[in-house]
Design an enzyme around this catalytic site. Structure first.
Site, PDB file in Angstrom:
ATOM      1  N   THR A  24       0.791  -1.239   0.000  1.00 32.01           N
ATOM      2  CA  THR A  24       0.000   0.000   0.000  1.00 32.01           C
ATOM      3  C   THR A  24       0.826   1.295   0.000  1.00 32.01           C
ATOM      4  O   THR A  24       0.315   2.348   0.359  1.00 32.01           O
ATOM      5  CB  THR A  24      -0.946   0.029   1.226  1.00 32.01           C
ATOM      6  OG1 THR A  24      -0.149   0.036   2.410  1.00 32.01           O
ATOM      7  CG2 THR A  24      -1.895  -1.152   1.239  1.00 32.01           C
ATOM      8  N   ASP A  58      -0.121  -5.050   3.680  1.00 33.95           N
ATOM      9  CA  ASP A  58       1.103  -4.452   4.201  1.00 33.95           C
ATOM     10  C   ASP A  58       0.992  -2.936   4.161  1.00 33.95           C
ATOM     11  O   ASP A  58       0.808  -2.345   3.099  1.00 33.95           O
ATOM     12  CB  ASP A  58       2.307  -4.881   3.357  1.00 33.95           C
ATOM     13  CG  ASP A  58       3.595  -4.283   3.913  1.00 33.95           C
ATOM     14  OD1 ASP A  58       4.116  -4.858   4.893  1.00 33.95           O
ATOM     15  OD2 ASP A  58       4.056  -3.236   3.415  1.00 33.95           O
ATOM     16  N   TYR A  63       3.125   5.565   5.332  1.00 29.36           N
ATOM     17  CA  TYR A  63       2.341   5.585   4.089  1.00 29.36           C
ATOM     18  C   TYR A  63       1.114   6.506   4.152  1.00 29.36           C
ATOM     19  O   TYR A  63       0.503   6.779   3.119  1.00 29.36           O
ATOM     20  CB  TYR A  63       1.891   4.171   3.689  1.00 29.36           C
ATOM     21  CG  TYR A  63       3.008   3.162   3.520  1.00 29.36           C
ATOM     22  CD1 TYR A  63       4.347   3.537   3.530  1.00 29.36           C
ATOM     23  CD2 TYR A  63       2.718   1.807   3.350  1.00 29.36           C
ATOM     24  CE1 TYR A  63       5.362   2.604   3.389  1.00 29.36           C
ATOM     25  CE2 TYR A  63       3.735   0.864   3.199  1.00 29.36           C
ATOM     26  CZ  TYR A  63       5.050   1.275   3.233  1.00 29.36           C
ATOM     27  OH  TYR A  63       6.047   0.340   3.096  1.00 29.36           O
ATOM     28  N   LYS A  92       4.037  -0.565  10.325  1.00 27.20           N
ATOM     29  CA  LYS A  92       5.449  -0.359  10.679  1.00 27.20           C
ATOM     30  C   LYS A  92       5.631   0.910  11.508  1.00 27.20           C
ATOM     31  O   LYS A  92       4.860   1.866  11.364  1.00 27.20           O
ATOM     32  CB  LYS A  92       6.305  -0.245   9.403  1.00 27.20           C
ATOM     33  CG  LYS A  92       6.020  -1.334   8.387  1.00 27.20           C
ATOM     34  CD  LYS A  92       6.952  -1.311   7.197  1.00 27.20           C
ATOM     35  CE  LYS A  92       6.492  -2.294   6.140  1.00 27.20           C
ATOM     36  NZ  LYS A  92       5.535  -1.723   5.179  1.00 27.20           N
ATOM     37  N   HIS A 125      10.569  -0.235  10.779  1.00 27.62           N
ATOM     38  CA  HIS A 125      10.638   0.060   9.340  1.00 27.62           C
ATOM     39  C   HIS A 125      12.087   0.098   8.835  1.00 27.62           C
ATOM     40  O   HIS A 125      12.391  -0.383   7.743  1.00 27.62           O
ATOM     41  CB  HIS A 125       9.934   1.403   9.064  1.00 27.62           C
ATOM     42  CG  HIS A 125       9.370   1.537   7.697  1.00 27.62           C
ATOM     43  ND1 HIS A 125       8.206   2.205   7.422  1.00 27.62           N
ATOM     44  CD2 HIS A 125       9.819   1.104   6.497  1.00 27.62           C
ATOM     45  CE1 HIS A 125       7.969   2.171   6.124  1.00 27.62           C
ATOM     46  NE2 HIS A 125       8.936   1.508   5.542  1.00 27.62           N
ATOM     47  N   ARG A 221       8.636   2.318 -12.949  1.00 25.12           N
ATOM     48  CA  ARG A 221       9.885   2.319 -12.167  1.00 25.12           C
ATOM     49  C   ARG A 221      11.134   2.326 -13.049  1.00 25.12           C
ATOM     50  O   ARG A 221      12.243   2.345 -12.542  1.00 25.12           O
ATOM     51  CB  ARG A 221       9.942   1.059 -11.284  1.00 25.12           C
ATOM     52  CG  ARG A 221       8.888   1.019 -10.208  1.00 25.12           C
ATOM     53  CD  ARG A 221       9.226   2.023  -9.112  1.00 25.12           C
ATOM     54  NE  ARG A 221       8.118   2.210  -8.200  1.00 25.12           N
ATOM     55  CZ  ARG A 221       7.897   1.456  -7.136  1.00 25.12           C
ATOM     56  NH1 ARG A 221       8.693   0.464  -6.848  1.00 25.12           N
ATOM     57  NH2 ARG A 221       6.855   1.700  -6.361  1.00 25.12           N
ATOM     58  N   ASN A 275      -1.736 -10.755  -9.997  1.00 20.83           N
ATOM     59  CA  ASN A 275      -0.591 -10.932  -9.103  1.00 20.83           C
ATOM     60  C   ASN A 275      -0.770 -12.099  -8.135  1.00 20.83           C
ATOM     61  O   ASN A 275       0.211 -12.684  -7.679  1.00 20.83           O
ATOM     62  CB  ASN A 275      -0.311  -9.642  -8.323  1.00 20.83           C
ATOM     63  CG  ASN A 275       0.224  -8.540  -9.226  1.00 20.83           C
ATOM     64  OD1 ASN A 275       0.638  -8.800 -10.352  1.00 20.83           O
ATOM     65  ND2 ASN A 275       0.209  -7.302  -8.746  1.00 20.83           N
TER      66      ASN A 275
HETATM   67  P1  NDP Z   1       6.168  -3.143  -6.618  1.00 25.33           P
HETATM   68  O1  NDP Z   1       7.325  -3.981  -7.030  1.00 25.33           O
HETATM   69  O2  NDP Z   1       5.009  -3.801  -5.957  1.00 25.33           O
HETATM   70  O3  NDP Z   1       5.725  -2.341  -7.908  1.00 25.33           O
HETATM   71  C1  NDP Z   1       4.613  -1.491  -7.958  1.00 25.33           C
HETATM   72  C2  NDP Z   1       4.470  -1.010  -9.409  1.00 25.33           C
HETATM   73  O4  NDP Z   1       4.242  -2.132 -10.257  1.00 25.33           O
HETATM   74  C3  NDP Z   1       3.304  -0.079  -9.613  1.00 25.33           C
HETATM   75  O5  NDP Z   1       3.717   0.904 -10.533  1.00 25.33           O
HETATM   76  C4  NDP Z   1       2.240  -0.977 -10.227  1.00 25.33           C
HETATM   77  O6  NDP Z   1       1.397  -0.230 -11.105  1.00 25.33           O
HETATM   78  C5  NDP Z   1       3.072  -1.945 -11.020  1.00 25.33           C
HETATM   79  N1  NDP Z   1       2.445  -3.283 -11.144  1.00 25.33           N
HETATM   80  C6  NDP Z   1       1.899  -4.020 -10.154  1.00 25.33           C
HETATM   81  N2  NDP Z   1       1.456  -5.195 -10.634  1.00 25.33           N
HETATM   82  C7  NDP Z   1       1.707  -5.204 -11.967  1.00 25.33           C
HETATM   83  C8  NDP Z   1       1.460  -6.123 -13.014  1.00 25.33           C
HETATM   84  N3  NDP Z   1       0.872  -7.293 -12.764  1.00 25.33           N
HETATM   85  N4  NDP Z   1       1.851  -5.789 -14.271  1.00 25.33           N
HETATM   86  C9  NDP Z   1       2.472  -4.607 -14.521  1.00 25.33           C
HETATM   87  N5  NDP Z   1       2.721  -3.689 -13.578  1.00 25.33           N
HETATM   88  C10 NDP Z   1       2.348  -3.980 -12.302  1.00 25.33           C
HETATM   89  O7  NDP Z   1       6.774  -1.976  -5.700  1.00 25.33           O
HETATM   90  P2  NDP Z   1       6.534  -1.322  -4.267  1.00 25.33           P
HETATM   91  O8  NDP Z   1       7.743  -0.493  -4.049  1.00 25.33           O
HETATM   92  O9  NDP Z   1       5.209  -0.673  -4.148  1.00 25.33           O
HETATM   93  O10 NDP Z   1       6.615  -2.533  -3.234  1.00 25.33           O
HETATM   94  C11 NDP Z   1       5.505  -3.266  -2.834  1.00 25.33           C
HETATM   95  C12 NDP Z   1       5.120  -2.959  -1.384  1.00 25.33           C
HETATM   96  O11 NDP Z   1       6.213  -3.215  -0.502  1.00 25.33           O
HETATM   97  C13 NDP Z   1       4.794  -1.482  -1.094  1.00 25.33           C
HETATM   98  O12 NDP Z   1       3.555  -1.086  -1.608  1.00 25.33           O
HETATM   99  C14 NDP Z   1       4.916  -1.455   0.405  1.00 25.33           C
HETATM  100  O13 NDP Z   1       3.765  -2.025   1.015  1.00 25.33           O
HETATM  101  C15 NDP Z   1       6.151  -2.332   0.626  1.00 25.33           C
HETATM  102  N6  NDP Z   1       7.426  -1.561   0.693  1.00 25.33           N
HETATM  103  C16 NDP Z   1       8.163  -1.627   1.864  1.00 25.33           C
HETATM  104  C17 NDP Z   1       9.353  -0.952   1.990  1.00 25.33           C
HETATM  105  C18 NDP Z   1      10.105  -1.028   3.272  1.00 25.33           C
HETATM  106  O14 NDP Z   1      11.039  -0.235   3.467  1.00 25.33           O
HETATM  107  N7  NDP Z   1       9.777  -1.935   4.155  1.00 25.33           N
HETATM  108  C19 NDP Z   1       9.917  -0.142   0.880  1.00 25.33           C
HETATM  109  C20 NDP Z   1       9.105  -0.189  -0.341  1.00 25.33           C
HETATM  110  C21 NDP Z   1       7.925  -0.879  -0.402  1.00 25.33           C
HETATM  111  P3  NDP Z   1      -0.151   0.143 -10.765  1.00 25.33           P
HETATM  112  O15 NDP Z   1      -0.256   0.380  -9.290  1.00 25.33           O
HETATM  113  O16 NDP Z   1      -0.351   1.374 -11.584  1.00 25.33           O
HETATM  114  O17 NDP Z   1      -0.962  -1.007 -11.235  1.00 25.33           O
END
Ligand code: NDP
Length: 341
Positions: A24, A58, A63, A92, A125, A221, A275
């Site tokens: 999220t 998550d 956030y 977190k 975190h 990304r 997914n």
């Molecule tokens: P992700 O690897 O989950 O990538 C998210 C991106 O991928 C978005 O742009 C989304 O687009 C796109 N996407 C998702 N599914 C698909 C698909 N099936 N096909 C094509 N594109 C897709 O990255 P995050 O960095 O968001 O990581 C996931 C989660 O991890 C976070 O949301 C958070 O909860 C957690 N996190 C934790 C961190 C920490 O420090 N502990 C740091 C970073 C993240 P769209 O939404 O437009 O569909």
């Protein structure tokens, strides 16, 4: 309505955690301003995710979406789609709440914002402790962990864990704790395999949760020099075709076969279903060997503005000038980001 069956993994305290959850983090824009425009889509997608069978969410204080998440969860429970016990909610504690008593406060505040009695898991975190003014507070994460153990004792969280911890930091924590962390949530994707960290965690029965599981594979990304594989990578496309799946599904399945939990984020409904539809096929030895070759140790998340702070967990990169911490990562009480504390 479509349904997904997501298996559980066992945590070291005997509890179950679904092997795939809904991420999220809405992100920041190029000016590091917190992105809020897609929050309504996220609410819709989370609601849909729970309808079709997701049970793991998550989130984090950082956030700023705990109120929205809590509202969706409580609505789904009220509608009878699931019970509270069916769900696994992780939040977190941010870096400015690292004093043990502040950890308890932070957890209580998250619960208040989500309108829940407990979270299934509370994570530290980051290992650094940085005040909301950007001051290095140098609080030892071992001391912070005492606060996490308190949260557990009080029943505010059912499990406690860490995020962005290195092997050395985990070793020190394990040697100095009553309760070992149940999980370590770190970046893992095809270009950043983190084999040594994963092997260590698995040897200690710490479940590894992969954030940013797609790395820079997805267009949102991609950077000018971002490494392969992209979504159109011929090797990945061929493997996906062979199994009648998409490249992103192959990616999540590969991580699952390494024993890693993933928490992909999407605000696109069709991708919510896509997914989680990864538990009905198996990558063979040749697929796994071909995918493993993409691991070049390349990170997607590299917060260089923290790299001089005590306990920063990643290797440092040379910088021409010091980078200020973006305001979105500092004080946000009553800021424009949804006015939440
Ligand atoms: P992700 O690897 O989950 O990538 C998210 C991106 O991928 C978005 O742009 C989304 O687009 C796109 N996407 C998702 N599914 C698909 C698909 N099936 N096909 C094509 N594109 C897709 O990255 P995050 O960095 O968001 O990581 C996931 C989660 O991890 C976070 O949301 C958070 O909860 C957690 N996190 C934790 C961190 C920490 O420090 N502990 C740091 C970073 C993240 P769209 O939404 O437009 O569909």
């Amino acid at each position: 309505m479509a349904k997904v069956e997501i298996p559980n993994v066992k945590l070291n305290n005997g509890r179950d955690m679904p092997a795939l959850g809904y991420g999220t983090w809405m992100g920041v824009n190029s000016q590091f301003v917190f992105e809020t425009t897609e929050i309504p889509k996220m609410e819709d997608c989370l609601s849909y995710a729970i309808d079709i069978g997701y049970r793991h969410v998550d989130t984090a204080h950082l956030y700023r979406v705990e109120p929205e998440i809590g509202a969706v969860i409580n609505k789904k429970i009220k509608e009878g789609v699931c019970s509270r016990e069916d769900l696994f909610v992780t939040t977190k504690v941010w870096q400015d709440h690292h004093r043990p008593e502040a950890v308890v406060e932070s957890c209580r505040a998250s619960l208040r914002r989500m309108n829940l009695d407990y979270v299934d898991q509370l994570l530290m975190h980051w290992p650094m402790s940085i005040s909301d003014e950007g001051v290095d507070e140098k609080i030892d994460y071992v001391e912070t962990w005492r606060g996490f153990e308190k949260v557990l004792e009080k029943g505010l969280a059912k499990s406690i864990g860490v995020s962005n911890f290195t092997v050395d930091q985990l070793k020190r924590l394990l040697a100095n704790c009553k309760t070992p962390p149940a999980t370590n949530q770190v970046e893992i994707n095809l270009t950043l395999g983190q084999k040594e960290l994963v092997d260590f965690c698995q040897s200690q029965k710490i479940v590894v949760v992969a954030y940013s599981p797609f790395g820079r594979m997805v267009p949102s990304r991609e950077t000018p020099n971002s490494p392969e594989p992209k979504l159109n990578n011929p090797t990945m496309v061929a493997i996906a075709k062979k199994h009648g799946k998409t490249v992103t599904q192959v990616t999540l399945r590969y991580l699952y076969q390494r024993g890693i939990v993933t928490i992909p984020k999407t605000v696109t409904k069709s991708r919510v279903l896509e997914n989680a539809s990864i538990f009905d096929f198996t990558l063979d030895k040749e697929d796994v060997a071909a995918i493993a070759k993409f691991d070049i140790g390349s990170r997607t998340v590299r917060p260089i503005f923290w790299q001089d702070f005590t306990n920063y967990p990643f290797d440092k990169v040379p910088l021409e000038k010091n980078m200020e911490i973006p305001p979105a990562f500092l004080k946000w009480k009553n800021g424009k980001n949804l006015n939440i504390d």
